[in-house]
Write an enzyme that holds these catalytic residues in place. Structure first.
Site, PDB file in Angstrom:
ATOM      1  N   GLN A  94       0.802  -1.221   0.000  1.00 31.53           N
ATOM      2  CA  GLN A  94       0.000   0.000   0.000  1.00 31.53           C
ATOM      3  C   GLN A  94       0.836   1.272   0.000  1.00 31.53           C
ATOM      4  O   GLN A  94       0.352   2.340  -0.371  1.00 31.53           O
ATOM      5  CB  GLN A  94      -0.946  -0.004   1.208  1.00 31.53           C
ATOM      6  CG  GLN A  94      -1.966  -1.125   1.115  1.00 31.53           C
ATOM      7  CD  GLN A  94      -2.940  -1.120   2.288  1.00 31.53           C
ATOM      8  OE1 GLN A  94      -2.651  -1.705   3.318  1.00 31.53           O
ATOM      9  NE2 GLN A  94      -4.069  -0.474   2.130  1.00 31.53           N
ATOM     10  N   HIS A 129       0.954  -9.273   4.727  1.00 32.12           N
ATOM     11  CA  HIS A 129      -0.167  -8.345   4.524  1.00 32.12           C
ATOM     12  C   HIS A 129      -0.503  -8.366   3.022  1.00 32.12           C
ATOM     13  O   HIS A 129      -0.411  -7.365   2.347  1.00 32.12           O
ATOM     14  CB  HIS A 129       0.191  -6.944   5.025  1.00 32.12           C
ATOM     15  CG  HIS A 129      -0.998  -6.070   5.331  1.00 32.12           C
ATOM     16  ND1 HIS A 129      -1.151  -5.389   6.508  1.00 32.12           N
ATOM     17  CD2 HIS A 129      -2.104  -5.767   4.602  1.00 32.12           C
ATOM     18  CE1 HIS A 129      -2.277  -4.695   6.499  1.00 32.12           C
ATOM     19  NE2 HIS A 129      -2.875  -4.902   5.341  1.00 32.12           N
ATOM     20  N   ASN A 138      -2.041 -10.729   8.493  1.00 30.20           N
ATOM     21  CA  ASN A 138      -3.038  -9.684   8.621  1.00 30.20           C
ATOM     22  C   ASN A 138      -4.353 -10.142   8.000  1.00 30.20           C
ATOM     23  O   ASN A 138      -4.400 -10.496   6.829  1.00 30.20           O
ATOM     24  CB  ASN A 138      -2.589  -8.406   7.893  1.00 30.20           C
ATOM     25  CG  ASN A 138      -3.633  -7.318   8.008  1.00 30.20           C
ATOM     26  OD1 ASN A 138      -3.873  -6.810   9.097  1.00 30.20           O
ATOM     27  ND2 ASN A 138      -4.288  -6.977   6.902  1.00 30.20           N
ATOM     28  N   GLU A 139      -5.403 -10.135   8.795  1.00 35.70           N
ATOM     29  CA  GLU A 139      -6.771 -10.360   8.312  1.00 35.70           C
ATOM     30  C   GLU A 139      -6.945 -11.607   7.457  1.00 35.70           C
ATOM     31  O   GLU A 139      -7.238 -11.525   6.256  1.00 35.70           O
ATOM     32  CB  GLU A 139      -7.268  -9.117   7.573  1.00 35.70           C
ATOM     33  CG  GLU A 139      -7.193  -7.874   8.438  1.00 35.70           C
ATOM     34  CD  GLU A 139      -7.991  -6.692   7.904  1.00 35.70           C
ATOM     35  OE1 GLU A 139      -8.355  -6.697   6.727  1.00 35.70           O
ATOM     36  OE2 GLU A 139      -8.254  -5.770   8.686  1.00 35.70           O
ATOM     37  N   TYR A 160     -13.203  -1.649  12.175  1.00 30.28           N
ATOM     38  CA  TYR A 160     -13.609  -0.422  11.476  1.00 30.28           C
ATOM     39  C   TYR A 160     -15.090  -0.099  11.597  1.00 30.28           C
ATOM     40  O   TYR A 160     -15.466   1.053  11.722  1.00 30.28           O
ATOM     41  CB  TYR A 160     -13.280  -0.539   9.972  1.00 30.28           C
ATOM     42  CG  TYR A 160     -11.799  -0.494   9.689  1.00 30.28           C
ATOM     43  CD1 TYR A 160     -11.147   0.714   9.495  1.00 30.28           C
ATOM     44  CD2 TYR A 160     -11.047  -1.659   9.638  1.00 30.28           C
ATOM     45  CE1 TYR A 160      -9.789   0.770   9.254  1.00 30.28           C
ATOM     46  CE2 TYR A 160      -9.684  -1.617   9.400  1.00 30.28           C
ATOM     47  CZ  TYR A 160      -9.056  -0.397   9.208  1.00 30.28           C
ATOM     48  OH  TYR A 160      -7.710  -0.350   8.980  1.00 30.28           O
ATOM     49  N   GLU A 180      -5.343  -2.096  14.003  1.00 24.45           N
ATOM     50  CA  GLU A 180      -5.896  -1.159  13.019  1.00 24.45           C
ATOM     51  C   GLU A 180      -7.235  -0.641  13.507  1.00 24.45           C
ATOM     52  O   GLU A 180      -8.084  -1.419  13.944  1.00 24.45           O
ATOM     53  CB  GLU A 180      -6.150  -1.828  11.658  1.00 24.45           C
ATOM     54  CG  GLU A 180      -4.911  -2.129  10.875  1.00 24.45           C
ATOM     55  CD  GLU A 180      -5.221  -2.763   9.511  1.00 24.45           C
ATOM     56  OE1 GLU A 180      -6.283  -2.483   8.921  1.00 24.45           O
ATOM     57  OE2 GLU A 180      -4.378  -3.551   9.065  1.00 24.45           O
ATOM     58  N   TRP A 182      -5.028   3.171  11.798  1.00 26.77           N
ATOM     59  CA  TRP A 182      -4.848   2.984  10.362  1.00 26.77           C
ATOM     60  C   TRP A 182      -5.374   4.236   9.688  1.00 26.77           C
ATOM     61  O   TRP A 182      -6.538   4.513   9.813  1.00 26.77           O
ATOM     62  CB  TRP A 182      -5.616   1.759   9.835  1.00 26.77           C
ATOM     63  CG  TRP A 182      -5.347   1.546   8.389  1.00 26.77           C
ATOM     64  CD1 TRP A 182      -5.997   2.132   7.329  1.00 26.77           C
ATOM     65  CD2 TRP A 182      -4.301   0.749   7.830  1.00 26.77           C
ATOM     66  NE1 TRP A 182      -5.425   1.743   6.150  1.00 26.77           N
ATOM     67  CE2 TRP A 182      -4.390   0.899   6.423  1.00 26.77           C
ATOM     68  CE3 TRP A 182      -3.293  -0.057   8.363  1.00 26.77           C
ATOM     69  CZ2 TRP A 182      -3.503   0.246   5.543  1.00 26.77           C
ATOM     70  CZ3 TRP A 182      -2.436  -0.705   7.487  1.00 26.77           C
ATOM     71  CH2 TRP A 182      -2.547  -0.544   6.096  1.00 26.77           C
ATOM     72  N   GLU A 241      -5.557   1.872  -1.466  1.00 26.31           N
ATOM     73  CA  GLU A 241      -6.617   1.189  -0.721  1.00 26.31           C
ATOM     74  C   GLU A 241      -7.160  -0.003  -1.538  1.00 26.31           C
ATOM     75  O   GLU A 241      -8.327  -0.067  -1.886  1.00 26.31           O
ATOM     76  CB  GLU A 241      -7.700   2.198  -0.322  1.00 26.31           C
ATOM     77  CG  GLU A 241      -8.900   1.668   0.434  1.00 26.31           C
ATOM     78  CD  GLU A 241      -8.593   0.786   1.657  1.00 26.31           C
ATOM     79  OE1 GLU A 241      -7.554   0.979   2.307  1.00 26.31           O
ATOM     80  OE2 GLU A 241      -9.406  -0.118   1.916  1.00 26.31           O
ATOM     81  N   TRP A 242      -6.270  -0.911  -1.874  1.00 25.85           N
ATOM     82  CA  TRP A 242      -6.637  -2.173  -2.534  1.00 25.85           C
ATOM     83  C   TRP A 242      -7.585  -1.958  -3.722  1.00 25.85           C
ATOM     84  O   TRP A 242      -7.264  -1.140  -4.582  1.00 25.85           O
ATOM     85  CB  TRP A 242      -7.192  -3.154  -1.495  1.00 25.85           C
ATOM     86  CG  TRP A 242      -6.260  -3.318  -0.322  1.00 25.85           C
ATOM     87  CD1 TRP A 242      -6.474  -2.922   0.968  1.00 25.85           C
ATOM     88  CD2 TRP A 242      -4.919  -3.890  -0.328  1.00 25.85           C
ATOM     89  NE1 TRP A 242      -5.371  -3.219   1.748  1.00 25.85           N
ATOM     90  CE2 TRP A 242      -4.414  -3.807   0.995  1.00 25.85           C
ATOM     91  CE3 TRP A 242      -4.101  -4.466  -1.318  1.00 25.85           C
ATOM     92  CZ2 TRP A 242      -3.141  -4.272   1.342  1.00 25.85           C
ATOM     93  CZ3 TRP A 242      -2.837  -4.925  -0.969  1.00 25.85           C
ATOM     94  CH2 TRP A 242      -2.373  -4.832   0.341  1.00 25.85           C
TER      95      TRP A 242
HETATM   96  C1  BGC Z   1      -6.513  -3.753   5.895  1.00 24.65           C
HETATM   97  C2  BGC Z   1      -5.827  -2.547   5.350  1.00 24.65           C
HETATM   98  C3  BGC Z   1      -6.855  -1.648   4.682  1.00 24.65           C
HETATM   99  C4  BGC Z   1      -7.827  -1.179   5.737  1.00 24.65           C
HETATM  100  C5  BGC Z   1      -8.938  -0.288   5.228  1.00 24.65           C
HETATM  101  C6  BGC Z   1      -7.853  -3.496   6.492  1.00 24.65           C
HETATM  102  O1  BGC Z   1      -8.782  -4.343   5.905  1.00 24.65           O
HETATM  103  O2  BGC Z   1      -5.655  -4.475   6.740  1.00 24.65           O
HETATM  104  O3  BGC Z   1      -4.821  -2.957   4.492  1.00 24.65           O
HETATM  105  O4  BGC Z   1      -6.293  -0.589   4.006  1.00 24.65           O
HETATM  106  O5  BGC Z   1      -8.419  -2.263   6.378  1.00 24.65           O
HETATM  107  O6  BGC Z   1      -9.742  -0.963   4.322  1.00 24.65           O
END
Ligand code: BGC
Length: 448
Positions: free
Chosen positions: A20, A121, A165-166, A296, A353, A400, A407-408
């Protein structure tokens, strides 16, 4: 006015990930990753964006560390690009890749910032994907070998390690929903990948112990919370399935050595089998030193027959939403943290995050007034304080993200940083949230 105060010993930080922010995808022997491939396929990433340059942190890391120093963080969470260390995923080590991370980690340490390293990641070496990726158990061995190289090389320098990660995103989002690399849509495949990831995690932890590496190791699953619309059993069960797919599916094997039966049965009805081999569950069930939690958003939700994988739907409540469309749902953060503590005991937790996407741009004077991000951070930190008061063993909080970044699947269209990045000039501008966070870190309290 309320004063929200945090324990003196709590660590503060910020997080990013290699693909990223780094750019420099063809430099110093780095091999291609699945994200290089995926992002160059038209239609996969918004506006055709890719990580070729990203924030150019590979070249600008000294400037980034200056920014971190000014912010006053204790810990910086970054990830290592596996294809910089093993351009083909396995085989020969690329010394130049190791050199880069040595320079980088040394600089962090010189500046009094503790490195927290994520090994994976999402940037899987493409060469491994060509042989089946995480669906192939050889990838587990390749991962453990890569982890071993990193452990030995950075023993004594890096004290915090995160294997994955995730894992939900790596498996279901990337192999069932198909939104992330490698972009498959196959539930059995996603389930195989999820299981292999957990085995890879367990084996890496075993390796860490076997080598007697100094420091702590954990992993960072993503979480969400669905609050049932009503107290009807079908609403409660539907929410439990979806939340369980994030929490129990990826944590029960680690903390209890088994998969949650209610979900195993649900998957069985969908024709999905678990690819468990002898010894796998024992391998996954390794004590870890800390749990990383990424949180989030959440929703109110209810049962809806034949809707998606778990028969539920979100209920619109007029939520405040961030600029990526996710509801601001701090209550879910509290629920996740207390639920995990009730279910798995008093495990030490780092919030690895938490943050928000708001696309505020610099004004005429060059200032980025991202008040909504400050509000989001205040809401979630207040919630964190509630969790701490309720006995959740919180060791640290990392937002984060340090920088706006790739952003993917959303490319550069979504900004999560407390530092603005101008993608044309690569200039960094500290947003208002940066100054707010800096003050909060220094004081260990803020006023709401
Ligand atoms: C990920 C990050 C991503 C963030 C916001 C998470 O899912 O670890 O790489 O940028 O959330 O979407």
């Amino acid at each position: 006015m309320a004063i929200i105060q945090f324990p003196k010993e709590m660590k503060w930080g910020a997080a990013t990930a290699s693909y990223q922010i780094e750019g420099a995808v063809n430099e110093d022997g780095r091999g291609p990753s699945i994200w290089d491939t995926f992002s160059h396929i038209p239609g996969k990433v918004k506006d055709g964006d890719n990580g070729d340059i990203a924030c150019d942190s590979y070249h600008r890391y000294e400037e980034d560390i200056e920014i971190m120093k000014d912010l006053g963080i204790d810990v910086y969470r970054f990830s290592v690009a596996w294809p910089r260390i093993f351009p083909k995923g396995a085989g020969e080590v690329n010394e130049k890749g190791l050199e880069f991370y040595h320079k980088f980690v040394d600089k962090l340490l010189e500046n009094g910032i503790e490195p927290m390293c994520t090994l994976y990641h999402w940037d899987l070496p493409q060469a491994l994907q060509d042989k089946g990726g995480w669906n192939n158990r050889d990838t587990i061995d390749a991962f453990v070998n890569y982890a071993e190289v990193m452990f030995k090389e950075f023993n004594g320098k890096i004290k915090y390690w995160i294997t994955l990660n995730e894992p939900w995103c790596i498996s279901y989002l990337s192999h069932y929903i198909g939104l992330h690399a490698p972009g498959y849509k196959d539930l059995q495949l996603a389930t195989n990948v999820a299981h292999h990831l957990l085995v890879a995690h367990g084996k890496a932890v075993q390796k860490f112990r076997e080598l007697n590496i100094e420091g702590e190791i954990g992993y960072a699953p993503n979480t969400t919370w669905l609050e049932p619309f009503s107290n009807r059993k079908e609403d409660i069960d539907a929410c439990r399935r979806e939340v369980g797919h994030y929490i129990e599916w990826f944590m029960d094997p680690v903390f209890k050595g088994e998969y949650p039966e209610f979900l195993v049965n649900w998957f069985k009805k969908k024709g999905v089998e678990l690819p468990i081999e002898d010894g796998d569950m024992e391998t996954i069930h390794q004590p870890i030193d800390f749990l990383g939690i990424n949180y989030y958003t959440g929703h109110i939700a209810r049962y809806k027959e034949n809707e998606g994988l778990f028969d539920f739907e979100f209920v619109e409540m007029g939520y405040e939403r961030t600029d990526i469309g996710w509801p601001v749902f701090p209550e879910g953060f509290y629920k996740v943290l207390t639920y995990i503590t009730e279910r798995y005991g008093n495990v030490p937790i780092y919030i690895t995050e938490n943050g928000a996407c708001y696309n505020d741009e610099p004004d005429a004077t060059g200032r980025v007034k991202d008040d909504r991000r400050i509000k989001y951070l205040k809401q979630h930190l207040t919630t964190l304080s509630r969790a701490i008061q309720s006995g959740v063993n919180i060791k640290g909080y990392l937002t984060w993200s340090l920088l706006d970044n790739f952003e993917w699947a959303e490319g550069y269209s979504k900004r999560f940083g407390i530092v603005y990045v101008n993608y044309r000039t690569l200039e960094r501008i500290k947003k208002d949230s940066f100054y707010w966070y800096k003050k909060t870190i220094a004081n260990k309290w803020f006023e709401f």
